[in-house]
Design a protein around this motif. Structure first.
Motif, short mmCIF file in Angstrom:
data_model
loop_
_atom_site.label_atom_id
_atom_site.label_comp_id
_atom_site.label_asym_id
_atom_site.label_seq_id
_atom_site.Cartn_x
_atom_site.Cartn_y
_atom_site.Cartn_z
N GLN A 175 0.87 -1.18 0.00
CA GLN A 175 0.00 0.00 0.00
C GLN A 175 0.90 1.23 0.00
O GLN A 175 1.83 1.34 0.81
N LEU A 176 0.64 2.12 -0.93
CA LEU A 176 1.49 3.29 -1.07
C LEU A 176 1.09 4.37 -0.08
O LEU A 176 -0.07 4.45 0.35
N PRO A 177 2.05 5.21 0.31
CA PRO A 177 1.69 6.36 1.16
C PRO A 177 0.78 7.29 0.38
O PRO A 177 0.78 7.31 -0.86
N ARG A 178 -0.01 8.05 1.09
CA ARG A 178 -0.88 9.01 0.41
C ARG A 178 -0.10 10.26 0.06
O ARG A 178 0.78 10.68 0.81
N PRO A 179 -0.43 10.85 -1.08
CA PRO A 179 0.24 12.10 -1.45
C PRO A 179 -0.23 13.25 -0.55
O PRO A 179 -1.16 13.10 0.24
N LYS A 180 0.42 14.37 -0.72
CA LYS A 180 0.08 15.55 0.07
C LYS A 180 -1.38 15.92 -0.14
O LYS A 180 -1.90 15.92 -1.25
N TYR A 181 -2.05 16.20 0.95
CA TYR A 181 -3.45 16.62 0.88
C TYR A 181 -3.52 18.10 0.54
O TYR A 181 -2.85 18.93 1.17
N HIS A 182 -4.30 18.41 -0.46
CA HIS A 182 -4.48 19.82 -0.85
C HIS A 182 -5.72 20.37 -0.15
O HIS A 182 -6.84 19.86 -0.32
N ASP A 183 -5.52 21.38 0.68
CA ASP A 183 -6.59 21.83 1.56
C ASP A 183 -7.71 22.57 0.82
O ASP A 183 -8.74 22.87 1.40
N GLN A 184 -7.51 22.82 -0.46
CA GLN A 184 -8.60 23.41 -1.23
C GLN A 184 -9.56 22.32 -1.69
O GLN A 184 -9.14 21.18 -1.93
N PRO A 185 -10.85 22.62 -1.82
CA PRO A 185 -11.80 21.59 -2.29
C PRO A 185 -11.41 21.11 -3.68
O PRO A 185 -11.09 21.89 -4.56
N LYS A 186 -11.41 19.77 -3.84
CA LYS A 186 -11.04 19.24 -5.14
C LYS A 186 -12.28 18.97 -5.97
O LYS A 186 -13.34 18.62 -5.46
N SER A 187 -12.14 19.13 -7.27
CA SER A 187 -13.23 18.85 -8.19
C SER A 187 -13.19 17.39 -8.62
O SER A 187 -14.19 16.70 -8.61
N ASN A 188 -12.00 16.90 -8.98
CA ASN A 188 -11.86 15.51 -9.40
C ASN A 188 -10.39 15.17 -9.50
O ASN A 188 -9.53 16.05 -9.60
N SER A 189 -10.09 13.87 -9.48
CA SER A 189 -8.72 13.40 -9.65
C SER A 189 -8.65 12.41 -10.80
O SER A 189 -9.60 11.66 -11.05
N PHE A 190 -7.50 12.41 -11.49
CA PHE A 190 -7.29 11.54 -12.64
C PHE A 190 -5.93 10.86 -12.48
O PHE A 190 -4.99 11.44 -11.93
N VAL A 205 0.89 8.58 -11.54
CA VAL A 205 0.63 10.03 -11.66
C VAL A 205 -0.80 10.32 -11.24
O VAL A 205 -1.73 9.63 -11.67
N ARG A 206 -0.97 11.32 -10.38
CA ARG A 206 -2.31 11.78 -9.99
C ARG A 206 -2.44 13.24 -10.38
O ARG A 206 -1.63 14.08 -9.98
N LEU A 207 -3.46 13.55 -11.16
CA LEU A 207 -3.77 14.92 -11.53
C LEU A 207 -5.03 15.33 -10.76
O LEU A 207 -6.08 14.71 -10.91
N THR A 208 -4.92 16.35 -9.95
CA THR A 208 -6.06 16.81 -9.15
C THR A 208 -6.48 18.19 -9.61
O THR A 208 -5.69 19.15 -9.59
N TYR A 209 -7.73 18.28 -10.03
CA TYR A 209 -8.30 19.58 -10.41
C TYR A 209 -8.99 20.18 -9.19
O TYR A 209 -9.93 19.60 -8.65
N ILE A 241 -11.28 13.72 -19.21
CA ILE A 241 -12.65 13.21 -19.16
C ILE A 241 -12.81 12.04 -18.22
O ILE A 241 -13.69 12.03 -17.36
N ASP A 242 -11.95 11.01 -18.34
CA ASP A 242 -12.14 9.75 -17.61
C ASP A 242 -11.07 9.62 -16.54
O ASP A 242 -9.87 9.65 -16.82
N SER A 243 -11.49 9.44 -15.28
CA SER A 243 -10.55 9.39 -14.16
C SER A 243 -9.49 8.30 -14.31
O SER A 243 -8.34 8.48 -13.92
N PHE A 244 -9.88 7.13 -14.84
CA PHE A 244 -8.95 6.02 -14.90
C PHE A 244 -8.69 5.59 -16.35
O PHE A 244 -8.18 4.50 -16.60
N GLY A 245 -9.04 6.45 -17.30
CA GLY A 245 -8.88 6.10 -18.71
C GLY A 245 -7.57 6.61 -19.27
O GLY A 245 -7.56 7.60 -20.01
N SER A 246 -6.47 6.00 -18.90
CA SER A 246 -5.17 6.40 -19.43
C SER A 246 -4.48 5.22 -20.07
O SER A 246 -4.70 4.07 -19.69
#
Length: 426
Positions: A175-190, A205-209, A241-246
């Motif tokens: 299980q991987l460590p969690r990345p840094k939490y961004h204290d701003q509300p997130k819209s979505n992650s990819f 790679v995690r892209l957070t909008y 468009i797709d969170s896991f479509g890479s």
């Protein structure tokens, strides 16, 4: 006796041993332990393993709610679910062949379908179980490469995602460590997952909008360092468009995206896995001209077919109002292939998937041109085999594989020793 054998011969023997047995071989003697612990051995083992690939299949059993993983051997590598597997003992010259065929089909159904009958598939035991929060739930598989599966336990009801790497061939996981939490509300992650050959590294790679921001925050995990780093993305107006479509092509991750401002513009966004520095550079790859100005291609998926960038799914044509909710009518379901990378004119429509309105999505491609697809109506039909040039009226063959259709995942898989030297969970 092994002391009398050349090291090269011992290696040739060991690379033919099933991956799950290799860790035990380290206990035979110091010499074997030294050979297996050498990083070059893992590379040699993987190269040999690629000559005998498997197919990895995941489905959610709707009756038990269990997430099931299976490996399917490659005796016939382009056919992970042979439609004639249960027919091999039937005599085709028998005058009663068609009657026996119907009888056998019913027998297969009565036994629970493909997985209820004897076959040569291998059942895998996923070390991470998901507790259903709201209805049917399963891991999102980000990708699978060199025997390593990357999964995310992601929930819209929690800010905490869980990230896992799993190598079922040697029963190692972490299980991987969690990345840094961004204290701003997130819209979505990819997400995207791939292998960077020059550094022999596996990268998530995690892209957070964040809300009201079109440029994503980029977090990158590398297996070699065992940690995350954050990078700044250049300002852009692209939205994935797709969170896991890479998919990975030419050493880069690719996502289907669009520009939400003004007129819609569809495109493919790529990220080089060898990206260096604190600033992330995204590149644009064009979609077929006819799809560029269409509405967002949310009913299409990105894939790789014979090493080529591929788009498949529904092409939206006209919007309709469904009780205050905007929906799109589909013009057609098609498969497009980019025959020359990053050359828009090389996009070629291979064929149209003509199975009616109940088509859901393509699960996988076969080398002979057939597709594995899912369809839904009043009953979930499960996994079907579709022949684009098949007989009219009967283009689909039932493979007797049931499950929640949106949980179906199919990809190539090879045994490997990745994670063997890591501090992992068994």
């Amino acid at each position: 006796m092994s002391d009398y054998l050349p090291a090269e011969l011992i290696v040739e023997i060991l690379i033919r041993v099933p991956a799950k047995i290799v860790p035990r071989c380290k206990c035979v003697c110091k010499r074997w332990n030294s050979l297996i612990s050498n990083p070059h051995f893992a590379t040699t083992y993987l190269a040999h393993s690629k000559q005998r690939p498997y197919h990895l299949f995941r489905r959610l059993d709707q009756e038990t709610g269990e997430e099931l993983f299976t490996l399917h051997p490659s005796d016939n590598p382009d056919n992970p679910f042979p439609r004639n597997y249960h027919l091999k003992n039937l005599n085709r010259s028998d005058p009663a062949f068609h009657i026996n065929l119907l009888r056998l089909a019913q027998e297969v159904k009565d036994k629970g379908g493909f997985f209820g009958c004897s076959s040569d598939y291998i059942k895998l035991n996923c070390p991470y179980k998901i507790k259903a929060r709201y209805g049917q739930y399963f891991h999102e598989i980000v990708g699978s490469v060199n025997g390593l599966i990357c999964m995310v336990d992601s929930s819209y009801f929690s800010i905490d995602d869980n990230y896992y790497l799993w190598n079922p061939s040697i029963n190692r996981s972490m299980q991987l460590p969690r990345p840094k939490y961004h204290d701003q509300p997130k819209s979505n992650s990819f997400f995207g997952f791939g292998y960077h050959a020059p550094t022999d590294d596996y990268i998530l790679v995690r892209l957070t909008y964040l809300k009201y921001c079109y440029s994503p925050v980029v977090d990158i995990y590398t297996l070699n360092t065992g940690g995350w780093c954050s990078a700044k993305a250049q300002p852009s107006a692209q939205y994935i468009i797709d969170s896991f479509g890479s998919v990975v092509v030419n050493g880069a991750l690719h996502w289907l995206a669009y520009t939400p401002e003004y007129a819609y513009h569809n495109l493919i966004v790529s990220f080089d896995l060898g990206n260096e520095g604190n600033e992330v550079v995204f590149h644009e790859v064009p979609v077929p001209k006819i799809l560029e100005g269409a509405p967002p291609l949310s009913m299409m998926n990105i894939a790789v077919l014979n090493g080529l960038l591929t788009l498949h799914g529904g092409q939206p044509e006209q919007s309709v109002d469904r009780g205050g909710r905007e929906d799109w009518l589909v013009k057609e379901h098609a498969v497009w292939v980019m025959k020359e990378y990053n050359v828009v004119k090389s996009w070629t429509k291979l064929y149209v998937i003509d199975v009616g309105e109940n088509f859901v999505r393509v699960v996988g491609f076969k080398k002979n041109g057939e597709l594995l697809i899912t369809m839904e109506d009043d009953k979930d039909k499960g996994l079907l085999l579709y022949a684009p040039n098949g007989r009219r009226g009967r283009p689909c063959t039932d493979l007797y594989i049931s499950g929640l259709s949106r949980s179906f995942y199919l990809d190539n898989y090879v045994e490997s020793l990745v994670l063997l030297k890591k501090n992992t969970e068994k």
